[in-house]
Motif scaffolding. Structure first.
Motif, PDB file in Angstrom:
ATOM      1  N   HIS A 119      -1.224 -46.423  -0.438  1.00 34.25           N
ATOM      2  CA  HIS A 119      -1.480 -46.228  -1.856  1.00 34.25           C
ATOM      3  C   HIS A 119      -2.973 -45.957  -2.079  1.00 34.25           C
ATOM      4  CE1 HIS A 119      -1.841 -47.421  -6.117  1.00 34.25           C
ATOM      5  NE2 HIS A 119      -0.664 -46.798  -6.187  1.00 34.25           N
ATOM      6  N   LEU A 120      -3.283 -45.039  -2.963  1.00 29.35           N
ATOM      7  CA  LEU A 120      -4.658 -44.588  -3.191  1.00 29.35           C
ATOM      8  C   LEU A 120      -5.573 -45.728  -3.629  1.00 29.35           C
ATOM      9  CD1 LEU A 120      -6.517 -42.150  -3.142  1.00 29.35           C
ATOM     10  CD2 LEU A 120      -5.867 -41.681  -5.498  1.00 29.35           C
ATOM     11  N   GLU A 121      -5.097 -46.586  -4.519  1.00 27.68           N
ATOM     12  CA  GLU A 121      -5.924 -47.714  -4.993  1.00 27.68           C
ATOM     13  C   GLU A 121      -6.306 -48.642  -3.841  1.00 27.68           C
ATOM     14  OE1 GLU A 121      -7.097 -48.995  -8.249  1.00 27.68           O
ATOM     15  OE2 GLU A 121      -6.887 -46.882  -8.734  1.00 27.68           O
ATOM     16  N   ILE A 122      -5.376 -48.868  -2.925  1.00 30.02           N
ATOM     17  CA  ILE A 122      -5.655 -49.739  -1.768  1.00 30.02           C
ATOM     18  C   ILE A 122      -6.680 -49.070  -0.867  1.00 30.02           C
ATOM     19  CG2 ILE A 122      -4.643 -50.789   0.290  1.00 30.02           C
ATOM     20  CD1 ILE A 122      -2.000 -50.995  -1.330  1.00 30.02           C
ATOM     21  N   LEU A 123      -6.524 -47.764  -0.692  1.00 27.86           N
ATOM     22  CA  LEU A 123      -7.458 -46.999   0.126  1.00 27.86           C
ATOM     23  C   LEU A 123      -8.870 -47.039  -0.468  1.00 27.86           C
ATOM     24  CD1 LEU A 123      -7.361 -45.225   2.683  1.00 27.86           C
ATOM     25  CD2 LEU A 123      -7.014 -43.261   1.202  1.00 27.86           C
ATOM     26  N   VAL A 124      -8.962 -46.890  -1.777  1.00 32.00           N
ATOM     27  CA  VAL A 124     -10.264 -46.946  -2.450  1.00 32.00           C
ATOM     28  C   VAL A 124     -10.858 -48.348  -2.341  1.00 32.00           C
ATOM     29  CG1 VAL A 124     -11.442 -46.709  -4.664  1.00 32.00           C
ATOM     30  CG2 VAL A 124      -9.693 -45.060  -4.020  1.00 32.00           C
ATOM     31  N   LYS A 125     -10.006 -49.364  -2.468  1.00 28.13           N
ATOM     32  CA  LYS A 125     -10.489 -50.752  -2.361  1.00 28.13           C
ATOM     33  C   LYS A 125     -11.102 -50.990  -0.987  1.00 28.13           C
ATOM     34  CE  LYS A 125      -9.194 -55.544  -2.751  1.00 28.13           C
ATOM     35  NZ  LYS A 125      -8.200 -56.544  -2.547  1.00 28.13           N
ATOM     36  N   LYS A 126     -10.411 -50.529   0.067  1.00 30.64           N
ATOM     37  CA  LYS A 126     -10.945 -50.678   1.422  1.00 30.64           C
ATOM     38  C   LYS A 126     -12.240 -49.885   1.586  1.00 30.64           C
ATOM     39  CE  LYS A 126      -6.724 -51.775   3.907  1.00 30.64           C
ATOM     40  NZ  LYS A 126      -5.822 -51.371   4.997  1.00 30.64           N
ATOM     41  N   ALA A 127     -12.285 -48.701   0.976  1.00 31.94           N
ATOM     42  CA  ALA A 127     -13.497 -47.875   1.066  1.00 31.94           C
ATOM     43  C   ALA A 127     -14.663 -48.570   0.369  1.00 31.94           C
ATOM     44  CB  ALA A 127     -13.243 -46.504   0.472  1.00 31.94           C
ATOM     45  N   LYS A 128     -14.379 -49.232  -0.740  1.00 31.52           N
ATOM     46  CA  LYS A 128     -15.432 -49.971  -1.450  1.00 31.52           C
ATOM     47  C   LYS A 128     -15.964 -51.116  -0.587  1.00 31.52           C
ATOM     48  CE  LYS A 128     -15.070 -50.578  -6.139  1.00 31.52           C
ATOM     49  NZ  LYS A 128     -16.182 -49.808  -6.583  1.00 31.52           N
ATOM     50  N   GLU A 129     -15.108 -51.631   0.284  1.00 36.45           N
ATOM     51  CA  GLU A 129     -15.495 -52.716   1.196  1.00 36.45           C
ATOM     52  C   GLU A 129     -16.138 -52.168   2.480  1.00 36.45           C
ATOM     53  OE1 GLU A 129     -11.717 -54.638   1.644  1.00 36.45           O
ATOM     54  OE2 GLU A 129     -11.844 -55.595  -0.334  1.00 36.45           O
ATOM     55  N   LEU A 176     -11.336 -36.695   3.893  1.00 37.66           N
ATOM     56  CA  LEU A 176     -10.384 -35.683   4.359  1.00 37.66           C
ATOM     57  C   LEU A 176      -9.397 -35.291   3.260  1.00 37.66           C
ATOM     58  CD1 LEU A 176      -9.604 -36.884   8.003  1.00 37.66           C
ATOM     59  CD2 LEU A 176     -10.788 -34.797   7.310  1.00 37.66           C
ATOM     60  N   ASN A 177      -8.955 -36.267   2.470  1.00 40.30           N
ATOM     61  CA  ASN A 177      -8.000 -35.987   1.385  1.00 40.30           C
ATOM     62  C   ASN A 177      -8.596 -35.056   0.331  1.00 40.30           C
ATOM     63  OD1 ASN A 177      -6.029 -37.566   2.524  1.00 40.30           O
ATOM     64  ND2 ASN A 177      -6.313 -39.294   1.134  1.00 40.30           N
ATOM     65  N   TYR A 178      -9.871 -35.234   0.014  1.00 37.90           N
ATOM     66  CA  TYR A 178     -10.503 -34.451  -1.048  1.00 37.90           C
ATOM     67  C   TYR A 178     -11.274 -33.244  -0.510  1.00 37.90           C
ATOM     68  CZ  TYR A 178      -8.998 -38.016  -4.240  1.00 37.90           C
ATOM     69  OH  TYR A 178      -8.204 -38.842  -4.978  1.00 37.90           O
ATOM     70  N   ASN A 232      -6.679 -44.026 -11.722  1.00 32.95           N
ATOM     71  CA  ASN A 232      -7.010 -42.623 -11.998  1.00 32.95           C
ATOM     72  C   ASN A 232      -8.172 -42.161 -11.117  1.00 32.95           C
ATOM     73  OD1 ASN A 232      -9.076 -44.028 -13.210  1.00 32.95           O
ATOM     74  ND2 ASN A 232      -8.924 -43.005 -15.187  1.00 32.95           N
ATOM     75  N   PHE A 233      -8.168 -42.586  -9.872  1.00 33.56           N
ATOM     76  CA  PHE A 233      -9.270 -42.257  -8.976  1.00 33.56           C
ATOM     77  C   PHE A 233      -9.402 -40.749  -8.764  1.00 33.56           C
ATOM     78  CE2 PHE A 233     -11.127 -41.515  -4.763  1.00 33.56           C
ATOM     79  CZ  PHE A 233     -12.363 -42.097  -4.970  1.00 33.56           C
ATOM     80  N   THR A 234      -8.287 -40.054  -8.635  1.00 39.63           N
ATOM     81  CA  THR A 234      -8.343 -38.611  -8.403  1.00 39.63           C
ATOM     82  C   THR A 234      -9.067 -37.910  -9.543  1.00 39.63           C
ATOM     83  OG1 THR A 234      -6.353 -38.628  -7.056  1.00 39.63           O
ATOM     84  CG2 THR A 234      -6.960 -36.531  -8.044  1.00 39.63           C
ATOM     85  N   THR A 235      -8.730 -38.262 -10.766  1.00 40.81           N
ATOM     86  CA  THR A 235      -9.412 -37.673 -11.920  1.00 40.81           C
ATOM     87  C   THR A 235     -10.890 -38.037 -11.898  1.00 40.81           C
ATOM     88  OG1 THR A 235      -7.384 -37.892 -13.206  1.00 40.81           O
ATOM     89  CG2 THR A 235      -9.424 -37.555 -14.439  1.00 40.81           C
ATOM     90  N   TYR A 236     -11.171 -39.296 -11.595  1.00 44.60           N
ATOM     91  CA  TYR A 236     -12.551 -39.777 -11.584  1.00 44.60           C
ATOM     92  C   TYR A 236     -13.392 -39.021 -10.554  1.00 44.60           C
ATOM     93  CZ  TYR A 236     -16.418 -43.109 -11.549  1.00 44.60           C
ATOM     94  OH  TYR A 236     -17.654 -43.686 -11.634  1.00 44.60           O
ATOM     95  N   VAL A 237     -12.865 -38.884  -9.344  1.00 45.69           N
ATOM     96  CA  VAL A 237     -13.645 -38.260  -8.284  1.00 45.69           C
ATOM     97  C   VAL A 237     -13.773 -36.749  -8.490  1.00 45.69           C
ATOM     98  CG1 VAL A 237     -11.830 -37.842  -6.556  1.00 45.69           C
ATOM     99  CG2 VAL A 237     -14.127 -38.368  -5.813  1.00 45.69           C
ATOM    100  N   THR A 238     -12.713 -36.085  -8.959  1.00 40.53           N
ATOM    101  CA  THR A 238     -12.823 -34.640  -9.171  1.00 40.53           C
ATOM    102  C   THR A 238     -13.811 -34.328 -10.290  1.00 40.53           C
ATOM    103  OG1 THR A 238     -10.853 -34.670 -10.572  1.00 40.53           O
ATOM    104  CG2 THR A 238     -10.545 -34.048  -8.271  1.00 40.53           C
TER     105      THR A 238
END
Length: 184
Positions: free
Chosen positions: A2-12, A23-25, A67-73
């Motif tokens: 799930h994207l939110e979990i992926l972002v959470k790990k990235a924040k850590e 790679l996704n973006y 809404n990470f995709t919207t935020y990052v784009t």
């Protein structure tokens, strides 16, 4: 994952999650870089800016918004747009007075729109308009004043003066026709 979990790990600071997000973006970043041209910037430079925008977006993103995709784009687009505006601003401040050779600047070559003929013609037309306005009736002057100087509508005038709107519209058209004819 799930994207939110992926972002959470990235924040850590999980490098695998950050790499996965990059790679996704990547296709989106490639497209944005292809759409962007900046003098003195290579394609790789623009990709680096997009990657940094993504990393910064990971840091600033509030988890739980979904809404990470919207935020990052938006972050990537905004950073590229900011860079374009910054470069454009730099070009404007430099370019007009920059010498083109032979000691002449671009500003020296710009055409001046002022001409004595236009100034005299404008003054003549204003004098003519003053004379034409003196020939109008007080009612005609009131209509002109109401519509063009006080910036009110014809409909409001018809209501205030209890005049049929259609009649008033025709009266206005005749008045303008009269003015045009007298101005010739």
């Amino acid at each position: 994952m799930h994207l939110e979990i992926l972002v959470k790990k990235a924040k850590e600071k999980d490098e695998k999650s950050i790499e996965t997000l990059l790679l996704n973006y990547r296709p989106f970043m490639l497209k944005q870089c292809k759409l962007t041209y900046l003098k003195d910037y290579e394609f790789e430079d623009l990709m680096q800016i997009c990657s940094l925008s993504l990393l910064k977006a990971i840091e600033k993103y509030k988890l739980g918004n979904n809404n990470f995709t919207t935020y990052v784009t938006n972050a990537i687009r905004n950073n590229l747009s900011y860079l374009i505006r910054q470069k454009a601003r730099d070009n404007y401040t430099e370019s007009l007075y920059k010498e083109t050779g032979d000691g002449i600047s671009i500003m020296d070559g710009l055409k001046d729109e002022f001409s004595i003929e236009n100034s005299v013609e404008l003054k003549f037309n204003l004098e003519k308009l003053k004379i034409v306005l003196k020939t109008l009736t007080p009612e005609e002057l009131e209509i002109l004043d109401w519509i063009y100087f006080k910036d009110n509508s014809l409909l409001d005038y018809s209501k205030v003066h209890n005049i049929n709107y259609s009649t008033l519209r025709k009266q206005k058209e005749r008045l303008l026709k009269k003015i045009r004819k007298l101005m010739q």
